[in-house]
Write an enzyme that holds these catalytic residues in place. Structure first.
Site, PDB file in Angstrom:
ATOM      1  N   HIS A  61       1.177  38.243  29.325  1.00  0.00           N
ATOM      2  CA  HIS A  61       0.117  39.246  29.378  1.00  0.00           C
ATOM      3  C   HIS A  61      -0.415  39.459  30.794  1.00  0.00           C
ATOM      4  O   HIS A  61      -1.083  40.453  31.059  1.00  0.00           O
ATOM      5  CB  HIS A  61      -1.022  38.885  28.419  1.00  0.00           C
ATOM      6  CG  HIS A  61      -1.888  37.754  28.856  1.00  0.00           C
ATOM      7  ND1 HIS A  61      -1.754  36.461  28.371  1.00  0.00           N
ATOM      8  CD2 HIS A  61      -2.929  37.697  29.721  1.00  0.00           C
ATOM      9  CE1 HIS A  61      -2.670  35.686  28.921  1.00  0.00           C
ATOM     10  NE2 HIS A  61      -3.396  36.417  29.742  1.00  0.00           N
TER      11      HIS A  61
ATOM     12  N   ASP B 152       4.230  34.447  24.979  1.00  0.00           N
ATOM     13  CA  ASP B 152       3.298  34.794  26.047  1.00  0.00           C
ATOM     14  C   ASP B 152       3.653  34.091  27.353  1.00  0.00           C
ATOM     15  O   ASP B 152       2.785  33.584  28.058  1.00  0.00           O
ATOM     16  CB  ASP B 152       1.844  34.485  25.652  1.00  0.00           C
ATOM     17  CG  ASP B 152       0.834  35.140  26.594  1.00  0.00           C
ATOM     18  OD1 ASP B 152       1.186  36.166  27.205  1.00  0.00           O
ATOM     19  OD2 ASP B 152      -0.293  34.615  26.738  1.00  0.00           O
TER      20      ASP B 152
ATOM     21  N   SER C   4      -5.543  32.401  33.352  1.00  0.00           N
ATOM     22  CA  SER C   4      -4.308  32.653  32.615  1.00  0.00           C
ATOM     23  C   SER C   4      -3.102  32.455  33.520  1.00  0.00           C
ATOM     24  O   SER C   4      -3.050  32.993  34.631  1.00  0.00           O
ATOM     25  CB  SER C   4      -4.294  34.073  32.061  1.00  0.00           C
ATOM     26  OG  SER C   4      -5.212  34.211  31.011  1.00  0.00           O
TER      27      SER C   4
END
Length: 491
Positions: free
Chosen positions: A127, A157, A232
């Site tokens: 993402h 992911d 992230s």
């Protein structure tokens, strides 16, 4: 008064003397440390190694931090018309060019990544780079690199980037299977774009599936180390500086860290990364069955002592599972001798195995354990989830609270079912009834109770009553999928 004062002074002096002696004793105790604790049988499981405290992780951070980078991803937004007037021929006919087309805007995101090889391979989240036109890497010593997207995998992911460089600082991958709940961990990344930040915590749980990501292959390590937006793709490392996870998600009502963060285990990341580097895509194995976790009530209805494994709710026609003899209602408990905890665990284990690989599937049927060999097929890229993967609810109401009618050819057609399907259609449901609390919904078709077909309301009621206090196993068709639920005839 003087006597009282003298007594007070004497007491204070006595307290100071005792306190001084106490500090002296404590100091002596600390010096002797592990020997005193090991010699005291009342201490129990405390060991000398557990007494030593880690006062600083600066050495670990100094080794790890150069390998954690900032990922700048840039994408171009679609052009808009000023004043938010839709780009539509109808509006242009009346307004002409009074609302000229804007040029595409550049939208930049800032996140994190981890260098995992000295020649420039970087792990980050899917993402983070999804839709990016340009990706730029910035290191802790302010060097900047243009990155190439090697491959990206939405279901896990994860994404792999490549920068051109030699002798780059890289983190050693650890074995995430050996991580234990309670282990100390450090999260390293660039939260909110303020610069590299290190936070500490412990492993709070393992094997988590949040269901909030785009992907379905989730086996998260949960941690209370502070993780915020921008973390992230960053590193979760153990106390020796090994990479055990890629930070991916948080759960929070506010969007900020509340101590519930999730990282993709390093072992899963390695499997995905190796495939992306070699072929640019990820191939996953499949058995060809739809599954759901075994709840406590499901276990009781099946006569199982513990709630474990994954029950097969349907079998794909012509698939590997059907060819091997697996049937609906079988409870898969192990793959190649590795115990299956739940449906998510089974899905991850099978998906991590290459298509074409033969595996030994252990399952329970009618209370008897069996084994078959299944040669895995390849999971189509679009099929990242298994239908019917749902938990059954508890039936606590004193009545069923539902209205049933036999399934007809017309009602089967309206539901998209074959004309020959049989069962009982749920036409009404009381929200406070036992059936609703058990997870039954209006429009469901009940086909079996305790593996016996039911075609009339009388058969349904009789089958439930025969279960007594034991929860009955209900087979339900819902929107073309098949699931198991449980329903108790009594409170």
């Amino acid at each position: 008064m003087n006597n009282l004062s003298n007594k007070v002074k004497g007491s204070v002096n006595y307290f100071l003397v005792v306190l001084t002696i106490g500090f002296a004793v404590a100091a002596a105790s600390v010096q002797s440390g592990a020997q005193n604790i090991a010699a005291n049988p009342e201490v129990g499981p405390v060991t000398p190694s557990s007494v030593a405290l880690q006062n600083s992780y600066a050495d670990v951070v100094s080794r790890v931090s150069p390998a954690v980078v900032t990922v700048h991803s840039t994408e171009r937004s679609r052009a808009n018309r000023q004043g938010s007037v839709p780009d539509d021929p109808f509006f242009r006919e009346f307004f002409g060019d009074r609302f000229p087309q804007q040029a595409p805007r550049r939208v930049e995101g800032v996140a994190s990544g981890v260098i995992v090889s000295s020649d420039g391979y970087i792990l980050t989240n899917h993402h983070v780079v999804d839709g990016a036109a340009e990706i730029r890497i910035e290191t802790t010593d302010n060097r900047s690199y243009t990155a190439k997207l090697v491959g990206s995998d939405r279901p896990s992911d994860l994404a792999v980037l490549k920068i051109e460089g030699q002798n780059l600082p890289a983190i050693k991958l650890g074995d995430s299977d050996k991580v234990r709940v309670g282990d100390v961990v450090l999260a390293v990344g660039n939260p909110l774009g303020i610069g590299q930040t290190v936070t500490s915590g412990i492993i709070s749980a393992k094997g988590r599936a949040t269901g909030i990501s785009d992907g379905s292959f989730e086996d998260f390590l949960q941690t209370d180390a502070s993780i915020n937006r921008g973390n992230s793709g960053g590193a979760l490392v153990n106390s020796t500086g090994e990479l055990i996870g890629i930070n991916s998600q948080i759960l929070s009502p506010s969007g900020g860290s509340i101590g519930i963060g999730f990282a993709i285990p390093s072992n899963m990341a390695k499997v995905v990364m190796d495939q992306l580097v070699k072929t640019g895509k990820v191939r996953r194995g499949m058995i060809g069955v739809n599954i759901q976790s075994v709840s406590a009530d499901l276990a009781a209805s099946l006569g199982m002592a513990t709630a474990r494994g994954a029950i097969v709710s349907s079998v794909q026609a012509g698939g590997p599972g059907e060819k091997a003899g697996i049937k609906r209602g079988d409870v898969i408990t192990a793959i190649n001798g590795q115990q299956v905890a739940d449906s998510n665990n089974l899905r991850n284990t099978v998906a991590a195995t290459a298509p074409g690989t033969p595996v030994t599937v252990t399952f329970v049927r009618d209370g008897r354990e069996q084994q078959v060999s299944v040669t895995l097929a390849e999971l189509p890229a679009s099929e990242t989830t298994s239908t019917g993967d749902s938990e059954s609810g508890d039936a606590r109401g004193g009545r069923f609270g539902l209205t049933l009618e036999p399934l007809t050819a017309d009602s089967a057609s309206r539901l998209g079912l074959d004309a020959g399907e049989q069962g009982l259609l749920v036409t009404r449901l009381e929200t406070s009834g036992a059936a609703a609390e058990a997870g039954i919904r209006q429009g469901d078709v009940i086909q079996e109770v305790n593996r016996q077909p039911v075609r009339t309301v009388a058969e349904f009621t009789a089958a439930l009553q025969r279960s007594g206090a034991r929860p009955a196993l209900i087979l339900v068709i819902r929107r073309g999928g098949v699931i198991y639920l449980t329903l108790r005839a009594t409170q």
